[in-house]
Design an enzyme around this catalytic site. Structure first.
Site, PDB file in Angstrom:
ATOM      1  N   LYS A  59      -1.333   2.354   3.750  1.00  0.00           N
ATOM      2  CA  LYS A  59      -2.558   2.717   3.035  1.00  0.00           C
ATOM      3  C   LYS A  59      -3.748   2.621   3.977  1.00  0.00           C
ATOM      4  CE  LYS A  59      -5.243   1.710  -1.122  1.00  0.00           C
ATOM      5  NZ  LYS A  59      -5.241   1.038  -2.433  1.00  0.00           N
ATOM      6  N   ARG A  80       5.776   4.631  -7.301  1.00  0.00           N
ATOM      7  CA  ARG A  80       6.445   4.055  -6.135  1.00  0.00           C
ATOM      8  C   ARG A  80       7.538   5.007  -5.647  1.00  0.00           C
ATOM      9  NH1 ARG A  80       2.703   1.469  -6.049  1.00  0.00           N
ATOM     10  NH2 ARG A  80       2.386  -0.792  -6.092  1.00  0.00           N
ATOM     11  N   ARG A 138      -7.670   0.069  -7.931  1.00  0.00           N
ATOM     12  CA  ARG A 138      -7.101   0.573  -9.173  1.00  0.00           C
ATOM     13  C   ARG A 138      -6.131  -0.435  -9.771  1.00  0.00           C
ATOM     14  NH1 ARG A 138      -2.683   3.925  -9.996  1.00  0.00           N
ATOM     15  NH2 ARG A 138      -2.742   5.084 -11.961  1.00  0.00           N
TER      16      ARG A 138
END
Length: 327
Positions: A186, A322, A121
């Site tokens: 992640k 964030r 993305r």
């Protein structure tokens, strides 16, 4: 990846030593050609051990993607997908978008051992060496227009989290709008891209990348906290079984989403929300920033941010999120 390079990889995938002479003989090429193929493998990010008198080996066995193996794990649902597994593509999403424009049927799946230009993305690159990740794209065709498909990326995240949990990764969390996390790193990402008329029909390409076993070199290239299934599951799962498990979850989710949208999945998404109640900052497409407390998502998938001016809604677009600190 050149055919010879793929052939060398297939023979080294068992994790054992293979002499250059044996490789050359089985592939019907010269030992110099084998050496060049090994160098090409190393250029993709995979480490190859070279021991004089013994030959070449990988640091660990690699479960290469195999259509027959995936279909075996899919069982009765194998007929719902048209599987295409490639050694190399630029990007599975880019290639499948092109096929969608040419009339490829819904359920088409394109998986690759290595993406030369894998995309995430916001134009970010997806980094993974050969055998380190599971990267694939699925084509879904909807009679609805793009406006009726809001929340789809979040719904995909729920299906992906379910599949990873079933594979043995406990404590999987979701970060709006498209990341799957494990202990703050992640673990997987989703990239959905839509083509079609405003009122429909719409071709949706769902790209998924899952970190299976990351090398230190790949972690350094990623440049952010990353997790992999080898750590989360205490052993790297077979990627063919993993692909089948994710496809089964996606198939069920897409059927439900096509009928009812994101709303029925909202509570499950919120239960996995990594930033729920925390201070976060959103960076908008024009560079402006909004800070506040994460208050979950609406039934259409919009992010809810509590600010001094009240609760504001944000749709994904080109927005970056964030975390700041726990409230």
């Amino acid at each position: 990846m050149k055919p010879l390079t793929a052939g060398v990889l297939a023979r080294l995938a068992d994790g054992g030593f293979h002499s250059g002479e044996a490789l050359a003989r089985s592939l019907e090429v010269s030992r110099a050609s084998v050496w060049n193929a090994v160098r090409d493998l190393e250029a993709t990010g995979i480490e190859v051990y070279k021991v004089h008198g013994r030959g070449y080996r990988l640091p660990y066995p690699v479960s290469l993607l195999d259509r027959a193996a995936v279909e075996r794990h899919l069982g009765a649902q194998a007929g719902r997908f048209a599987l295409d597994i490639r050694d190399t593509v630029d990007s599975t999403n880019t290639a499948l978008i092109e096929r969608a424009a040419q009339g490829a049927p819904g359920g088409t799946v394109l998986a690759a051992e290595w993406q030369v230009a894998g995309r995430g993305r916001l134009g970010r690159a997806w980094h993974a060496g050969v055998g380190e990740a599971l990267t694939f794209s699925l084509l879904w065709r909807s009679a609805r227009g793009a406006g009726a498909l809001s929340g789809l990326t979040l719904a995909v995240g729920v299906a992906l989290a379910r599949a990873l949990q079933s594979a043995g990764a406990g404590g999987v969390a979701l970060k709006w709008p498209n990341d799957v996390l494990w202990r703050g790193g992640k673990l997987a990402g989703v990239l959905t891209e839509l083509q079609g008329d405003a009122l429909g029909p719409t071709a949706v390409v769902i790209g998924i990348g899952i970190n299976v076993r990351l090398s230190e070199a790949t972690r350094a290239r990623i440049g952010q906290a990353a997790a992999d299934l080898e750590t989360a599951c205490e052993a790297a799962p077979d990627r063919n079984r993993l692909l089948a498990g994710v496809l089964i979850e996606l198939d069920g989710m897409l059927g439900a989403f096509g009928r009812d949208g994101f709303a029925p999945l909202r509570e499950e998404w919120l239960q996995r929300h990594a930033q729920q109640g925390r201070r976060v900052t959103l960076t908008l497409p024009d560079g402006a920033r909004r800070s506040g407390h994460a208050r979950g998502v609406a039934e259409d998938g919009a992010f809810l941010l509590e600010t001094r001016a009240g609760v504001q809604r944000f749709h994904s677009g080109e927005i970056s999120l964030r975390p700041l600190r726990q409230s």
